[in-house]
Design a protein around this motif. Structure first.
Motif, mmCIF file in Angstrom:
data_model
loop_
_atom_site.group_PDB
_atom_site.id
_atom_site.type_symbol
_atom_site.label_atom_id
_atom_site.label_comp_id
_atom_site.label_asym_id
_atom_site.label_seq_id
_atom_site.Cartn_x
_atom_site.Cartn_y
_atom_site.Cartn_z
ATOM 1 N N GLU A 1 45.938 70.472 -14.927
ATOM 2 C CA GLU A 1 46.921 71.356 -15.558
ATOM 3 C C GLU A 1 48.323 70.771 -15.459
ATOM 4 O OE1 GLU A 1 48.788 75.818 -14.829
ATOM 5 O OE2 GLU A 1 46.742 75.366 -14.156
ATOM 6 N N ASN A 2 48.666 70.223 -14.305
ATOM 7 C CA ASN A 2 49.998 69.644 -14.135
ATOM 8 C C ASN A 2 50.185 68.404 -14.994
ATOM 9 O OD1 ASN A 2 51.885 70.530 -11.407
ATOM 10 N ND2 ASN A 2 49.915 71.536 -11.742
ATOM 11 N N LEU A 3 49.147 67.601 -15.139
ATOM 12 C CA LEU A 3 49.244 66.451 -16.029
ATOM 13 C C LEU A 3 49.473 66.920 -17.464
ATOM 14 C CD1 LEU A 3 49.100 63.461 -16.706
ATOM 15 C CD2 LEU A 3 46.592 63.646 -16.718
ATOM 16 N N GLY A 4 48.785 67.964 -17.864
ATOM 17 C CA GLY A 4 49.005 68.504 -19.197
ATOM 18 C C GLY A 4 50.431 68.962 -19.404
ATOM 19 N N ASP A 5 51.012 69.602 -18.391
ATOM 20 C CA ASP A 5 52.410 70.030 -18.491
ATOM 21 C C ASP A 5 53.336 68.823 -18.635
ATOM 22 O OD1 ASP A 5 51.629 72.662 -18.253
ATOM 23 O OD2 ASP A 5 52.087 72.809 -16.115
ATOM 24 N N ALA A 6 53.065 67.773 -17.852
ATOM 25 C CA ALA A 6 53.894 66.566 -17.932
ATOM 26 C C ALA A 6 53.789 65.921 -19.304
ATOM 27 C CB ALA A 6 53.488 65.574 -16.837
ATOM 28 N N ILE A 7 52.573 65.848 -19.833
ATOM 29 C CA ILE A 7 52.382 65.252 -21.159
ATOM 30 C C ILE A 7 53.165 66.039 -22.206
ATOM 31 C CG2 ILE A 7 50.672 64.793 -22.968
ATOM 32 C CD1 ILE A 7 48.638 64.330 -20.653
ATOM 33 N N GLY A 8 53.247 67.349 -22.027
ATOM 34 C CA GLY A 8 53.982 68.173 -22.977
ATOM 35 C C GLY A 8 55.427 67.734 -23.146
ATOM 36 N N LEU A 9 56.039 67.229 -22.083
ATOM 37 C CA LEU A 9 57.414 66.753 -22.195
ATOM 38 C C LEU A 9 57.509 65.567 -23.150
ATOM 39 C CD1 LEU A 9 60.375 66.691 -20.370
ATOM 40 C CD2 LEU A 9 59.383 64.429 -20.053
ATOM 41 N N PHE A 10 56.548 64.667 -23.079
ATOM 42 C CA PHE A 10 56.586 63.481 -23.944
ATOM 43 C C PHE A 10 56.306 63.853 -25.403
ATOM 44 C CE2 PHE A 10 55.178 62.089 -19.687
ATOM 45 C CZ PHE A 10 56.349 61.452 -19.318
ATOM 46 N N VAL A 11 55.484 64.878 -25.595
ATOM 47 C CA VAL A 11 55.282 65.394 -26.954
ATOM 48 C C VAL A 11 56.608 65.930 -27.494
ATOM 49 C CG1 VAL A 11 54.121 67.150 -28.335
ATOM 50 C CG2 VAL A 11 52.838 65.899 -26.574
ATOM 51 N N GLN A 12 57.338 66.660 -26.661
ATOM 52 C CA GLN A 12 58.640 67.194 -27.081
ATOM 53 C C GLN A 12 59.616 66.069 -27.415
ATOM 54 O OE1 GLN A 12 59.273 69.693 -23.548
ATOM 55 N NE2 GLN A 12 59.389 71.447 -24.929
ATOM 56 N N ILE A 13 59.605 65.011 -26.630
ATOM 57 C CA ILE A 13 60.502 63.886 -26.898
ATOM 58 C C ILE A 13 60.209 63.299 -28.275
ATOM 59 C CG2 ILE A 13 61.014 61.496 -26.223
ATOM 60 C CD1 ILE A 13 60.734 62.441 -23.301
ATOM 61 N N GLU A 14 58.936 63.126 -28.594
ATOM 62 C CA GLU A 14 58.595 62.553 -29.894
ATOM 63 C C GLU A 14 58.822 63.537 -31.042
ATOM 64 O OE1 GLU A 14 54.974 60.344 -30.108
ATOM 65 O OE2 GLU A 14 55.762 58.834 -28.707
ATOM 66 N N GLN A 15 59.004 64.796 -30.692
ATOM 67 C CA GLN A 15 59.353 65.789 -31.707
ATOM 68 C C GLN A 15 60.866 65.919 -31.887
ATOM 69 O OE1 GLN A 15 57.297 69.240 -30.188
ATOM 70 N NE2 GLN A 15 55.401 68.750 -31.293
ATOM 71 N N GLY A 16 61.624 65.103 -31.158
ATOM 72 C CA GLY A 16 63.068 65.066 -31.343
ATOM 73 C C GLY A 16 63.878 65.811 -30.308
ATOM 74 N N GLU A 17 63.225 66.394 -29.307
ATOM 75 C CA GLU A 17 63.973 67.058 -28.244
ATOM 76 C C GLU A 17 64.446 66.027 -27.212
ATOM 77 O OE1 GLU A 17 62.395 70.736 -26.743
ATOM 78 O OE2 GLU A 17 60.996 70.892 -28.435
ATOM 79 N N TYR A 18 65.421 66.409 -26.415
ATOM 80 C CA TYR A 18 65.975 65.594 -25.343
ATOM 81 C C TYR A 18 66.758 64.386 -25.846
ATOM 82 C CZ TYR A 18 63.009 68.341 -22.249
ATOM 83 O OH TYR A 18 62.411 69.368 -21.582
ATOM 84 N N GLN A 19 67.108 64.365 -27.121
ATOM 85 C CA GLN A 19 67.845 63.210 -27.619
ATOM 86 C C GLN A 19 69.231 63.108 -26.976
ATOM 87 O OE1 GLN A 19 67.571 62.071 -31.752
ATOM 88 N NE2 GLN A 19 65.946 63.564 -32.115
ATOM 89 N N GLN A 20 69.894 64.235 -26.783
ATOM 90 C CA GLN A 20 71.209 64.179 -26.141
ATOM 91 C C GLN A 20 71.097 63.701 -24.701
ATOM 92 O OE1 GLN A 20 74.156 64.419 -27.532
ATOM 93 N NE2 GLN A 20 73.160 64.731 -29.516
ATOM 94 N N ASP A 21 70.064 64.139 -24.010
ATOM 95 C CA ASP A 21 69.846 63.684 -22.632
ATOM 96 C C ASP A 21 69.654 62.167 -22.606
ATOM 97 O OD1 ASP A 21 68.878 66.391 -20.882
ATOM 98 O OD2 ASP A 21 68.647 66.499 -23.059
ATOM 99 N N LEU A 22 68.819 61.668 -23.480
ATOM 100 C CA LEU A 22 68.548 60.232 -23.499
ATOM 101 C C LEU A 22 69.776 59.439 -23.912
ATOM 102 C CD1 LEU A 22 65.026 60.504 -25.095
ATOM 103 C CD2 LEU A 22 65.507 59.526 -22.849
#
Length: 292
Positions: free
Chosen positions: A182-203
């Motif tokens: 379950e925790n790995l799935g949550d972590a993977i979700g962050l990378f999905v969000q990155i490829e969807q265009g989120e966290y661009q300002q952070d990066l």
């Protein structure tokens, strides 16, 4: 003849040497959706003390963006020592006693989570000393550990170089005794969000800061598209109960970055809570050694 006491930055350097000698990072093994990198040796007797000392140094300002130790911004003096002591207590608690449900929730969702991020940070620092399988290259720059357990955003961003080409590695750490999948799935979700265009300002903010610490030939490679053109994803799971990390993860398989740069870093502990308690004790003990 008296032996001169080591200065704090030397103690921290020694701590990293202890970690480097104790920890074994196995070569990345491919599954159908990602690579698996296993980290062993963290439960060696000498590791909690070294890791606790390193993490206090990171909190106190001794770890620079260039992934090197420095005394320039390291907290000094009695007043700052007390300040760092309070910060450490806020991060990990004043003791390892967690009698109530709220106390145990703090332990599981805040203390262990922050120490787990610290483990990942220390492994990336080892990757700056020499190339390791955690990253597809050698680390050149690394963001600071989070100053609080509740800060939102990316757990870590690092810059690495492979054959003269700059890349960035984005890390997301999870610590769980029994819910690794379950925790790995949550972590993977962050990378999905990155490829969807989120966290661009952070990066963009983190890469902008790296400009000032990278060598000119690497700094010139920083660009707005770096996290789409040449990024590595590093979910790290610290856990106890068995889970087969070679199992395919469709959400990881669907990401744009190639297999070689999707690396699940696995730290399995035989005594999960004992490890985190030992690191927490070592951090409390290290404050007067590191902040003098």
């Amino acid at each position: 003849m008296s032996v001169q006491a080591k200065v704090p930055v030397d103690l921290l350097s020694d701590a990293l040497d202890v970690l480097a000698a104790a920890v074994t990072i196995s070569p990345a093994v491919p599954s159908t959706s990602h690579m698996v990198v296993r980290v062993d040796g963290l439960e060696s007797p000498e590791v909690p003390g070294a890791l606790g000392r390193y993490l206090v140094g990171a909190v106190a300002g001794a770890v620079g963006l260039d992934a090197r130790l420095s005394e320039q911004l390291l907290a000094r003096g009695v007043n700052r020592q007390e300040e760092i002591r309070r910060e450490v207590a806020g991060l990990i608690g004043p003791t390892n006693a967690f009698p109530t449900a709220d106390d145990r929730r703090f332990r599981d969702t805040r203390r262990n989570a922050w120490i787990g991020e610290g483990v990942a940070h220390a492994l990336l620092m080892l990757g700056a000393m020499r190339e390791t399988p955690c990253v597809d290259g050698q680390v050149q720059a690394l963001t600071a550990v989070h100053p609080t357990t509740t800060r939102q955003g990316l757990d870590s961003v690092s810059a690495y170089v492979q054959a003269g080409v700059l890349g960035i590695a984005i890390g997301e750490s999870k610590s769980t005794c029994s819910r690794a999948s379950e925790n790995l799935g949550d972590a993977i979700g962050l990378f999905v969000q990155i490829e969807q265009g989120e966290y661009q300002q952070d990066l963009r903010r983190e890469l902008s800061a790296f400009r000032h610490v990278l060598s000119p030939d690497l700094a010139v490679q920083l660009r707005d598209s770096l996290w789409t053109d040449n990024a590595s994803y590093l979910p790290m799971i610290v856990h106890q109960d068995p889970y087969n990390f070679m199992n395919p993860r469709p959400n990881l398989a669907g990401l744009a970055q190639p297999l070689q740069r999707r690396r699940v870093i696995v730290v399995q502990l035989a005594q999960f809570h004992a490890f985190f308690n030992a690191v927490a004790d070592a951090m409390r003990a290290a404050v007067p050694e590191v902040v003098v």
